[in-house]
Design an enzyme around this catalytic site. Structure first.
Site, PDB file in Angstrom:
ATOM      1  N   ARG A 124       0.852  -1.200   0.000  1.00  0.00           N
ATOM      2  CA  ARG A 124       0.000   0.000   0.000  1.00  0.00           C
ATOM      3  C   ARG A 124       0.881   1.240   0.000  1.00  0.00           C
ATOM      4  O   ARG A 124       1.783   1.346   0.835  1.00  0.00           O
ATOM      5  CB  ARG A 124      -0.870   0.024   1.240  1.00  0.00           C
ATOM      6  CG  ARG A 124      -1.903  -1.067   1.223  1.00  0.00           C
ATOM      7  CD  ARG A 124      -2.842  -0.861   2.393  1.00  0.00           C
ATOM      8  NE  ARG A 124      -3.671  -2.036   2.553  1.00  0.00           N
ATOM      9  CZ  ARG A 124      -4.173  -2.438   3.697  1.00  0.00           C
ATOM     10  NH1 ARG A 124      -3.946  -1.748   4.796  1.00  0.00           N
ATOM     11  NH2 ARG A 124      -4.916  -3.521   3.749  1.00  0.00           N
ATOM     12  N   GLU A 180       2.645 -19.099  18.275  1.00  0.00           N
ATOM     13  CA  GLU A 180       2.140 -19.983  17.210  1.00  0.00           C
ATOM     14  C   GLU A 180       3.317 -20.551  16.424  1.00  0.00           C
ATOM     15  O   GLU A 180       4.177 -19.802  15.964  1.00  0.00           O
ATOM     16  CB  GLU A 180       1.232 -19.143  16.306  1.00  0.00           C
ATOM     17  CG  GLU A 180       0.550 -19.927  15.227  1.00  0.00           C
ATOM     18  CD  GLU A 180      -0.451 -19.057  14.454  1.00  0.00           C
ATOM     19  OE1 GLU A 180      -1.329 -18.432  15.072  1.00  0.00           O
ATOM     20  OE2 GLU A 180      -0.331 -19.013  13.222  1.00  0.00           O
TER      21      GLU A 180
END
Ligand code: FDA
Length: 389
Positions: A181, A314
């Site tokens: 972006r 994780e």
């Protein structure tokens, strides 16, 4: 008397059950092998702190689908949560997805959008003659899209840890695009609607199942011959919506379909705030986990304790077929695609069994996609077939 059996109480199964129970008013029995309903979206309060924890990985709801948004709002309201992700790389924290802020921090500069676009294009163009079409592997593809410096900082290590494989050995078609972006907008999702269920996922999922025509059997495995709703006792006798693993239904006749799984390591810490944000990615390969979630930040509006927080590291790896590893993300190698085609052919021959959801179709589905696909199955296949039948 049961009219329809639904195997699996995730969003797909519960949407089908709720819809058929209401219209045309069928008696639906839902079974799940786990001891709770809700599939992977299930959440629970961590007992010592009361902080809502997503047991099977962080779940953020977002959609641009008007029908899905209207549908889910029948069961829950949503908070104003907007998802943001940061990444730690070599001891420095950067905003993701890669945006003007990331690029300027990374290059220690103050480029405007056009300058940054030109800089990324120059890095990408310098890398590979022939552009992304010529890329032979994931690394070449990523470099052709965003150039080597950004790739090495934000994609390489994270991807290697996700796949336990050097990106030079991963297929180029794992990524089709890497969005950059050229504004400072680091809102993670682009969807029109976003939020977290105000009183949690489990309350939402339980409300979907709360109907006099719906019964639920937990701790009930479809392949366990000792329970009455098992495969051989039900197939051919009543319509079934099956949302378990596709290959398991056919006894792995064409071999196991490959999945990646995650290992979660949770910890309650005696501090009010660990990382100041819900999700921090770790891009360096010497850190074994891919990210840390801190659940209190998903609900800043709640009155959580100020002296304790819950974090969850994780770790990503390949699931071992035939074990208790949870199948999370399809690996989708060319062997998997060949086997999937063969399984789909077998599935088409099962006239009274309808395969749906992420496990039953071997594809990654966001929650809103699972719900949309269940609504379509009800409209296009189940209601016409069941009412006629
Ligand atoms: P789901 O897996 O939820 O349900 C299937 C059910 O079938 C399970 O409860 C299982 O126990 C049951 N079952 C399987 N075999 C059975 C058997 N033999 N007998 C009986 N029951 C059986 N989406 C999103 O929109 N935003 C997000 O942030 C995330 N985050 C996220 C993180 C991680 C780590 C994963 C893996 C996934 C997400 N998702 C997500 C996706 C989300 O989890 C997904 O859309 C839903 O779980 C899909 O619902 P299903 O009903 O298809 O499957």
């Amino acid at each position: 008397m049961t009219d329809v059996l639904v195997v699996g109480s995730g969003f797909f199964g519960l949407t089908v059950a709720e819809q058929l129970a209401n219209d045309p008013g069928l008696k639906v029995h839902v079974i799940d092998r786990r001891s709770h309903l809700g599939g992977n979206a299930y959440s629970e309060a961590e007992p010592t702190t009361g902080i809502e924890v997503h047991r099977y990985g962080a779940h953020l709801f977002h959609t641009s689908n008007e029908r899905v948004w209207d549908y889910v709002n029948r069961f829950t309201t949503f908070t104003g949560y907007r998802h943001h992700v940061y990444s730690t790389y070599r001891g420095e924290v950067f905003p993701l997805p890669i945006n003007l802020g990331t690029i300027n921090q990374f290059t220690r500069s103050a480029m405007g959008p056009d300058e940054a676009r030109a800089w990324v294009a120059a890095q990408a163009g310098a890398a590979l003659s022939g552009g992304s079409a010529a890329a032979q592997n994931l690394e070449e593809k990523a470099i052709s899209l965003i150039g080597r410096p950004l790739y090495e900082a934000f994609i390489k290590g994270y991807t290697a840890k996700q796949w336990q494989t050097n990106p030079t050995e991963l297929s180029a078609d794992i990524i089709t695009r890497l969005p950059v972006r050229y504004t400072y907008d680091n809102r993670y999702f682009n969807d029109r609607y976003e939020g977290l269920p105000t009183d949690g996922y489990t309350a939402w999922l339980e409300r979907m199942a709360d109907h006099p025509n719906i019964t639920i059997g937990l701790d009930t495995d479809f392949f366990d011959a000792s329970q009455p709703y098992n495969k051989s006792a039900t197939v051919g006798r009543l319509p079934i919506v099956y949302t378990g693993p596709l290959d398991r239904y056919f006894d792995h006749a064409h071999g196991p379909l490959g999945w990646r799984t995650l290992d979660f390591e949770s910890e309650v810490l005696p501090i009010g705030d660990f990382q100041g944000t819900p999700v921090m990615n770790y891009a360096d390969t010497d850190i074994p986990y891919t990210r840390i979630h801190e659940f209190r930040h998903f609900h800043p509006e709640r009155d959580y304790p100020s002296d304790a927080t819950v974090i969850m590291r994780e770790f990503s790896r390949f699931a071992n077929a035939g074990t208790d590893d949870e199948p999370y993300y399809p690996v989708n190698t060319s062997d998997d695609r060949t086997a999937l085609k063969a399984y789909r052919e077998l599935a088409e021959q099962e006239s009274q069994v309808h395969f749906g959801g992420r496990l039953g179709t071997y594809q990654y589905l966001d929650m809103h996609m699972a719900i949309a696909s269940a609504l379509s199955m009800v409209d296009n296949v189940l209601r016409p077939g069941l009412v006629r039948g």
